[in-house]
Design a protein around this motif. Sequence first.
Motif, PDB file in Angstrom:
ATOM      1  N   ALA B  15       0.835  -1.210   0.000  1.00  0.00           N
ATOM      2  CA  ALA B  15       0.000   0.000   0.000  1.00  0.00           C
ATOM      3  C   ALA B  15       0.862   1.250   0.000  1.00  0.00           C
ATOM      4  O   ALA B  15       0.526   2.263  -0.602  1.00  0.00           O
ATOM      5  CB  ALA B  15      -0.921  -0.003   1.216  1.00  0.00           C
ATOM      6  N   VAL B  16       1.999   1.170   0.705  1.00  0.00           N
ATOM      7  CA  VAL B  16       2.892   2.330   0.764  1.00  0.00           C
ATOM      8  C   VAL B  16       3.639   2.498  -0.561  1.00  0.00           C
ATOM      9  O   VAL B  16       3.803   3.608  -1.072  1.00  0.00           O
ATOM     10  CB  VAL B  16       3.891   2.183   1.931  1.00  0.00           C
ATOM     11  CG1 VAL B  16       4.932   3.292   1.893  1.00  0.00           C
ATOM     12  CG2 VAL B  16       3.149   2.206   3.257  1.00  0.00           C
ATOM     13  N   LEU B  18       2.880   1.163  -3.571  1.00  0.00           N
ATOM     14  CA  LEU B  18       2.090   1.208  -4.806  1.00  0.00           C
ATOM     15  C   LEU B  18       2.058   2.596  -5.442  1.00  0.00           C
ATOM     16  O   LEU B  18       2.251   2.742  -6.652  1.00  0.00           O
ATOM     17  CB  LEU B  18       0.660   0.724  -4.521  1.00  0.00           C
ATOM     18  CG  LEU B  18      -0.045   0.014  -5.670  1.00  0.00           C
ATOM     19  CD1 LEU B  18       0.793  -1.155  -6.180  1.00  0.00           C
ATOM     20  CD2 LEU B  18      -1.410  -0.467  -5.224  1.00  0.00           C
ATOM     21  N   PRO B  19       1.827   3.644  -4.617  1.00  0.00           N
ATOM     22  CA  PRO B  19       1.797   4.961  -5.234  1.00  0.00           C
ATOM     23  C   PRO B  19       3.110   5.318  -5.933  1.00  0.00           C
ATOM     24  O   PRO B  19       3.128   6.100  -6.867  1.00  0.00           O
ATOM     25  CB  PRO B  19       1.541   5.903  -4.050  1.00  0.00           C
ATOM     26  CG  PRO B  19       0.910   5.045  -3.020  1.00  0.00           C
ATOM     27  CD  PRO B  19       1.518   3.695  -3.191  1.00  0.00           C
ATOM     28  N   LEU B  20       4.224   4.734  -5.444  1.00  0.00           N
ATOM     29  CA  LEU B  20       5.503   5.045  -6.057  1.00  0.00           C
ATOM     30  C   LEU B  20       5.574   4.546  -7.490  1.00  0.00           C
ATOM     31  O   LEU B  20       6.353   5.048  -8.296  1.00  0.00           O
ATOM     32  CB  LEU B  20       6.643   4.397  -5.245  1.00  0.00           C
ATOM     33  CG  LEU B  20       7.087   5.141  -3.989  1.00  0.00           C
ATOM     34  CD1 LEU B  20       8.027   4.262  -3.195  1.00  0.00           C
ATOM     35  CD2 LEU B  20       7.755   6.450  -4.340  1.00  0.00           C
ATOM     36  N   ALA B  22       3.684   5.067  -9.710  1.00  0.00           N
ATOM     37  CA  ALA B  22       3.304   6.122 -10.652  1.00  0.00           C
ATOM     38  C   ALA B  22       4.511   6.932 -11.087  1.00  0.00           C
ATOM     39  O   ALA B  22       4.477   7.656 -12.066  1.00  0.00           O
ATOM     40  CB  ALA B  22       2.275   7.044 -10.017  1.00  0.00           C
ATOM     41  N   CYS B  23       5.587   6.824 -10.301  1.00  0.00           N
ATOM     42  CA  CYS B  23       6.750   7.656 -10.593  1.00  0.00           C
ATOM     43  C   CYS B  23       7.673   6.948 -11.578  1.00  0.00           C
ATOM     44  O   CYS B  23       8.691   6.387 -11.209  1.00  0.00           O
ATOM     45  CB  CYS B  23       7.517   7.975  -9.313  1.00  0.00           C
ATOM     46  SG  CYS B  23       6.465   8.676  -8.060  1.00  0.00           S
ATOM     47  N   GLY B  24       7.308   6.936 -12.813  1.00  0.00           N
ATOM     48  CA  GLY B  24       8.173   6.341 -13.816  1.00  0.00           C
ATOM     49  C   GLY B  24       8.282   7.267 -14.991  1.00  0.00           C
ATOM     50  O   GLY B  24       7.863   8.398 -14.948  1.00  0.00           O
ATOM     51  N   SER B  25       8.865   6.798 -16.040  1.00  0.00           N
ATOM     52  CA  SER B  25       8.956   7.641 -17.222  1.00  0.00           C
ATOM     53  C   SER B  25       7.687   7.482 -18.037  1.00  0.00           C
ATOM     54  O   SER B  25       7.048   6.458 -18.029  1.00  0.00           O
ATOM     55  CB  SER B  25      10.167   7.245 -18.047  1.00  0.00           C
ATOM     56  OG  SER B  25       9.964   5.965 -18.573  1.00  0.00           O
ATOM     57  N   GLY B  26       7.329   8.514 -18.740  1.00  0.00           N
ATOM     58  CA  GLY B  26       6.081   8.422 -19.489  1.00  0.00           C
ATOM     59  C   GLY B  26       6.047   9.335 -20.684  1.00  0.00           C
ATOM     60  O   GLY B  26       5.004   9.763 -21.106  1.00  0.00           O
ATOM     61  N   ALA B  93      -4.721  11.481 -17.242  1.00  0.00           N
ATOM     62  CA  ALA B  93      -3.967  10.801 -16.182  1.00  0.00           C
ATOM     63  C   ALA B  93      -4.446   9.361 -16.000  1.00  0.00           C
ATOM     64  O   ALA B  93      -3.657   8.468 -15.671  1.00  0.00           O
ATOM     65  CB  ALA B  93      -4.110  11.578 -14.875  1.00  0.00           C
TER      66      ALA B  93
END
Lengths: 300, 431
Positions: B15-16, B18-20, B22-26, B93
Motif C-alpha cells: 500500500a505504501v 504502490l503509489p511510487l 506512478a513515478c516512472g517515465s512516461g 492521467a
Amino acid sequence: MAGSTAPSGSRVRRQLPTSPWLFAAPGFLVTGVFVLYPFLSTVVDAFTDRRTLIPGRFVGLANFRELLHDDMFWIGLRNSTLYVLGVVPALVVLPLLLALLVQKNIPGIAFFRSAFYTPVVASIVVVGLIWVWLLDERGLVNSLLETLGAGPVGFLSDQWLLLVSAMAVTVWKGLGYYMIIYLAALANVPRELHEAAAVDGAGAVRRFLTVTVPAVRSTMVLVAALSSVAAFKVFSEVYLMAGPSGGPAGEDTTLVMLVQRTGTGLTGRVGYASAISLVVFAVTVVLMLLVLRADRKDEA
Amino acid sequence: MRISRRILATAATAAVLLPLSACGSGSGDSSSSDSSGKVQGDISFQTWNLRANFKSYFEGLIADFEKKYPGTHVKWIDQPAEGYADKISADAAAGTLPDVVNVSPDLAAPLAKAGLALDLDKDKAAAKYKSEYLPGAWAGNEIPGLPGTYAFPWYLNTGPLFYNKALFKEAGLNADQPPKTYAALFTDALQIAHKTDGKVATLANVPTIEDFGRYGVELMNKQGTAFAFNDAKGVELLTKYKQLFDAKALDPQALTATPESSGQKFLTGAVAMNPGSALDLHNFKTQAPTLYKNIGITDQITNTGHVNMYVMGLLVNSRSKEKPAAVAFAHFITDAQNQMSFAKKVAIFPSTAGSLEDPYFTKEDGTDETRVRVAAAKSLKTAVNYTPVLFSDQMKTALRNEVAKALQGKESPKAALDNAVKACNQLLQQG
C-alpha cells in the motif's frame, strides 16, 4: 439432533480468527481504496515533482523548502488560521443560543427549527451566489446602506471585508447544523438542576452560565473540534465569493484553495500541492489534539 | 485460516509502495506514424460545451461519417465549459482520454508534452490534409520547444467590442465615435467616470495577457523561451490601468471579476464597454432590451493593427486504438464543407483555406448580426492568437495577482510585472 449439528468447541475456536476479518473486509476494502491509498499516494507525491501528466521524480524535502519561501502559502496559512479564529467561537456560541430559543415546545416552533436548518441543506453554490448578489456593489445590502446615506461598501472587493463576509456565510450556513447537535444535548440537561437554581434565586443568565453551559460542555468541545477542522479546510465559501483567483491579488486565498489552484488542471503541480495538503493535514490533527487536550484539562 | 502478520506486513508495504509505481517515465513516442490504414472501429469524440445548442448538428455529422465509413462507430461525449481542463487532465492521467478531443492550443500543449497528442506533421495520413487549412491556423497548434503540429484547426473566433451609447451620451461623448485606440479609450473612460461621479465604469476586467499583446507588448523573447511582458510598453499599459482604477473608470470589482460577472455588469448598465461576439447580440435582445436599443458595436481596440482571435482544434489521441478512424474523423469534422455548415449555425469562423471568401462572410444584408460577422471575418485575416501556447492557468493567476497588486498601489507597475514575469518563467522552466 441439535447436539449433533452444533459445532464443537475446538471448531468454533478455529473459525473465530477468520470470520471477523471477513466481516470487516468490505470496510477495509473501501477504506483502503478510497481513504488509505489516496492518502498514502499524497504522502508519496509530496516528495516528488510530479505534475498532472508527467510522472514525478523523488525530490526529497524540496517541495517543503519551497513552501517556506512561497508568499501564497503564507497568505493561505494566515487566512485559514484567521478563518478558524473568526468562525469557531461564533459556531460554538451562536448555535447554542439558537438551540435555547427553539428548544421550547410552543406552537409554530417547528417552523423556526426548519427555517434555521434550511441553510444547512441548501447547496453551497446556491448559498454562495445568493450572498454574492446580496453583497455586490449594486446588491441589496449596499442599496440599503446607500438609502441610509452610507456609501457602497466593498464587501466583495476589499481583502478583509471579503474574508469576513465569507466567514459570516460559513457561520450562517453552519448555525442550523450545530443547533441540532445542541438541541440533542439540551434535551439531556436535567430539569431539576434548573429548578433548583431558580429556587436559589438564579436568573436566566445565571442559570445559563452555571447549569446549561457545564451540562453541554462536552458538546461544545465536539462542536469546537468539528468546526475548527472544517474552518481550516474552508474552500467553497471563499472560492465562490472571492472568485477563482482568491480575491484581489489572491489575498483571500485559503490553503485548500491553494491546493486546488496549484495541483489541478493539465499543468497542475501535483507534488507541490500534495506537500501543501500534508501541511493542512498536520495542522488539522494538531487542532483536534489541542481541543481535546483542553477538554481533558477542564475535566481534570 | 489465519491471516499471518507476514501477509499483513506485505499488504501494508504494498500500500505504501504502490503509489511510487506512478513515478516512472512516461514521455510520448516522437517517431513518425502512419494512420492511413482502414478506417474502422469504435472511437470516442469529446466536445467542449456544444451539446446544448448543437445536438442535432453533431448527431447528423456523426451519422454522415458512419455512413461514409461503414464499420465505424463514434461515441460523442460533451463536457461542460466549467472545469473542462480538469476533466481532460483526469482522463489523460487515467488513460481514458477520448480518441478525438476538442482543445484550444494551450490545452493541447501539455497533452503534446506528455506524448498524448498525435503529431499531425509526422503522421503520414494526417499530414496530407495540411494544405486544406489556413497556414496560420495550422501553425496555431504548434508547441514551442516541440517539433510538429498537435491538433487539426477547427473553428476560429473573434469578436467586436460592444458599448452602451446611452452612457456615452450621458457623459457628453459622441456615441457614434467610440474609441479606436488605447489612448482614446483611456481618455473617454476617465471622462465617463468623472461625469457619472464614479458610478459608471468603462471597463470591468483587469488587463490579461491578450490585452498586453494588443497594446503592442512583446509577450515572449524572440526565442520563445522566456516571458518579456515587463518591458516599458507593458509598464505603460499597467500604469494607465492604475489611473483608470483610481478614477473608478475600471470597475472596483474588476480585481475579482470573471468574464461572466463583467458581462452581467454590462447588461445592467454599470459598465459602458465589454468585449463579446455576435452571439451576445441575441442575449442583449432577450435579456436587456433597453440596452439592445442603445447598443454600439465597434472593433477591438488594438495598437498593433491585429485583433485577438481564439483558436479551437481537434486533437487526436496518440494512444488511440483506432488511429486511422480518429484521424479521418477529426479531418471530417474540420473539413471545409463541415466547418462552413457549422459556421452558418453559430457565430464562428472556419479555419479552412478559402472559406472566409464565401459571400456569407463578405456581404452585409443590413442587419447588425451580418455587420458583426463580416467585420469579424475581415479582421480574422490578420488576427493573432495573443495567448502564448505555453501560458498555463497557473501563469494566468500569477499575472492577475500581480496586476491586482499594482492597481491597489501595493506595488509599482514595474515591480508587479517583474514579479509576474519571474513567476511565469519559473513555472515555464518547471515544465
